[in-house]
Design a protein around this motif. Structure first.
Motif, PDB file in Angstrom:
ATOM      1  N   GLU A   1     -25.665  -8.258  12.164  1.00  0.00           N
ATOM      2  CA  GLU A   1     -26.811  -7.405  11.847  1.00  0.00           C
ATOM      3  C   GLU A   1     -27.934  -8.206  11.186  1.00  0.00           C
ATOM      4  O   GLU A   1     -29.117  -7.934  11.413  1.00  0.00           O
ATOM      5  CB  GLU A   1     -26.396  -6.273  10.909  1.00  0.00           C
ATOM      6  CG  GLU A   1     -25.448  -5.276  11.522  1.00  0.00           C
ATOM      7  CD  GLU A   1     -24.941  -4.258  10.496  1.00  0.00           C
ATOM      8  OE1 GLU A   1     -25.523  -4.150   9.400  1.00  0.00           O
ATOM      9  OE2 GLU A   1     -23.958  -3.571  10.807  1.00  0.00           O
ATOM     10  N   LEU A   2     -27.554  -9.175  10.374  1.00  0.00           N
ATOM     11  CA  LEU A   2     -28.531  -9.958   9.615  1.00  0.00           C
ATOM     12  C   LEU A   2     -29.246 -10.999  10.467  1.00  0.00           C
ATOM     13  O   LEU A   2     -30.437 -11.268  10.260  1.00  0.00           O
ATOM     14  CB  LEU A   2     -27.814 -10.655   8.453  1.00  0.00           C
ATOM     15  CG  LEU A   2     -28.659 -11.492   7.510  1.00  0.00           C
ATOM     16  CD1 LEU A   2     -29.577 -10.584   6.703  1.00  0.00           C
ATOM     17  CD2 LEU A   2     -27.762 -12.306   6.582  1.00  0.00           C
ATOM     18  N   ARG A   3     -28.573 -11.553  11.431  1.00  0.00           N
ATOM     19  CA  ARG A   3     -29.088 -12.693  12.200  1.00  0.00           C
ATOM     20  C   ARG A   3     -30.484 -12.486  12.779  1.00  0.00           C
ATOM     21  O   ARG A   3     -31.322 -13.376  12.665  1.00  0.00           O
ATOM     22  CB  ARG A   3     -28.107 -13.064  13.310  1.00  0.00           C
ATOM     23  CG  ARG A   3     -28.407 -14.411  13.930  1.00  0.00           C
ATOM     24  CD  ARG A   3     -27.404 -14.760  15.016  1.00  0.00           C
ATOM     25  NE  ARG A   3     -27.610 -16.089  15.522  1.00  0.00           N
ATOM     26  CZ  ARG A   3     -28.626 -16.433  16.312  1.00  0.00           C
ATOM     27  NH1 ARG A   3     -29.521 -15.546  16.671  1.00  0.00           N
ATOM     28  NH2 ARG A   3     -28.749 -17.682  16.727  1.00  0.00           N
ATOM     29  N   PRO A   4     -30.800 -11.337  13.390  1.00  0.00           N
ATOM     30  CA  PRO A   4     -32.145 -11.184  13.962  1.00  0.00           C
ATOM     31  C   PRO A   4     -33.266 -11.132  12.905  1.00  0.00           C
ATOM     32  O   PRO A   4     -34.429 -11.266  13.246  1.00  0.00           O
ATOM     33  CB  PRO A   4     -32.081  -9.847  14.701  1.00  0.00           C
ATOM     34  CG  PRO A   4     -30.642  -9.529  14.849  1.00  0.00           C
ATOM     35  CD  PRO A   4     -29.937 -10.214  13.740  1.00  0.00           C
ATOM     36  N   GLN A   5     -32.910 -10.968  11.645  1.00  0.00           N
ATOM     37  CA  GLN A   5     -33.899 -10.801  10.590  1.00  0.00           C
ATOM     38  C   GLN A   5     -34.222 -12.093   9.848  1.00  0.00           C
ATOM     39  O   GLN A   5     -34.989 -12.079   8.888  1.00  0.00           O
ATOM     40  CB  GLN A   5     -33.407  -9.756   9.586  1.00  0.00           C
ATOM     41  CG  GLN A   5     -33.104  -8.414  10.218  1.00  0.00           C
ATOM     42  CD  GLN A   5     -32.486  -7.462   9.223  1.00  0.00           C
ATOM     43  OE1 GLN A   5     -32.938  -7.364   8.101  1.00  0.00           O
ATOM     44  NE2 GLN A   5     -31.441  -6.764   9.651  1.00  0.00           N
ATOM     45  N   ILE A   6     -33.640 -13.197  10.265  1.00  0.00           N
ATOM     46  CA  ILE A   6     -33.838 -14.458   9.546  1.00  0.00           C
ATOM     47  C   ILE A   6     -34.483 -15.493  10.456  1.00  0.00           C
ATOM     48  O   ILE A   6     -34.449 -15.377  11.683  1.00  0.00           O
ATOM     49  CB  ILE A   6     -32.511 -14.978   8.972  1.00  0.00           C
ATOM     50  CG1 ILE A   6     -31.482 -15.236  10.073  1.00  0.00           C
ATOM     51  CG2 ILE A   6     -31.958 -14.012   7.933  1.00  0.00           C
ATOM     52  CD1 ILE A   6     -30.176 -15.827   9.570  1.00  0.00           C
ATOM     53  N   PRO A   7     -35.107 -16.531   9.861  1.00  0.00           N
ATOM     54  CA  PRO A   7     -35.728 -17.591  10.663  1.00  0.00           C
ATOM     55  C   PRO A   7     -34.711 -18.310  11.558  1.00  0.00           C
ATOM     56  O   PRO A   7     -33.506 -18.307  11.279  1.00  0.00           O
ATOM     57  CB  PRO A   7     -36.289 -18.547   9.611  1.00  0.00           C
ATOM     58  CG  PRO A   7     -36.359 -17.770   8.343  1.00  0.00           C
ATOM     59  CD  PRO A   7     -35.285 -16.726   8.427  1.00  0.00           C
ATOM     60  N   ALA A   8     -35.221 -18.933  12.585  1.00  0.00           N
ATOM     61  CA  ALA A   8     -34.362 -19.600  13.573  1.00  0.00           C
ATOM     62  C   ALA A   8     -33.464 -20.670  12.954  1.00  0.00           C
ATOM     63  O   ALA A   8     -32.292 -20.780  13.313  1.00  0.00           O
ATOM     64  CB  ALA A   8     -35.216 -20.211  14.677  1.00  0.00           C
ATOM     65  N   ALA A   9     -33.990 -21.451  12.023  1.00  0.00           N
ATOM     66  CA  ALA A   9     -33.177 -22.504  11.409  1.00  0.00           C
ATOM     67  C   ALA A   9     -32.015 -21.902  10.620  1.00  0.00           C
ATOM     68  O   ALA A   9     -30.894 -22.419  10.653  1.00  0.00           O
ATOM     69  CB  ALA A   9     -34.037 -23.371  10.493  1.00  0.00           C
ATOM     70  N   SER A  10     -32.278 -20.805   9.928  1.00  0.00           N
ATOM     71  CA  SER A  10     -31.206 -20.135   9.179  1.00  0.00           C
ATOM     72  C   SER A  10     -30.198 -19.506  10.122  1.00  0.00           C
ATOM     73  O   SER A  10     -28.987 -19.527   9.863  1.00  0.00           O
ATOM     74  CB  SER A  10     -31.795 -19.065   8.256  1.00  0.00           C
ATOM     75  OG  SER A  10     -32.603 -19.659   7.267  1.00  0.00           O
TER      76      SER A  10
END
Length: 115
Positions: free
Chosen positions: A50-59
């Motif tokens: 759930e969190l992955r789409p909300q963070i920058p690509a490097a993160s």
């Protein structure tokens, strides 16, 4: 320089008397993961999806790199799992309230692991 690899029992006797003992090069089978740990890991992985789409690509890439070590499998090296949990918690902490459930899930897993 030579390297000796011993698998199984190893006995060397070079003279002397009263020699007692045997080197056992066998370890116990890995302990099965507790049901609580397995459930906590499943919850963490779901939160990370759930969190992955909300963070920058490097993160997101760092999360992806950590996922293989985030398992309840007892054969995962302890240091590798610990490193992955701390990396995931660090990423989640940097995004504030949205990442708080992930940080809490990591803390639960660390408590279950006794870390």
């Amino acid at each position: 320089m030579s390297t000796n690899n011993y698998y199984g029992d190893n006995v060397n006797m070079h003279g002397g008397s009263g020699n007692v003992g045997m080197i056992k090069n066998q370890g116990a089978a890995p302990a099965a993961a507790s049901p609580e740990l397995a459930a906590a890991v499943q919850e963490l992985v779901a939160l990370l999806r759930e969190l992955r789409p909300q963070i920058p690509a490097a993160s997101a890439q760092a999360l992806d790199d950590s996922l293989p070590a985030l398992t309840a499998d007892a054969t995962t090296p302890v240091q590798e799992r610990h490193r992955a949990l701390l990396a995931v918690a660090g990423i989640a902490a940097t995004i504030g309230a949205v990442g708080q459930p992930v940080v809490e899930a990591v803390n639960r897993i660390l408590a279950l692991l006794g870390a």
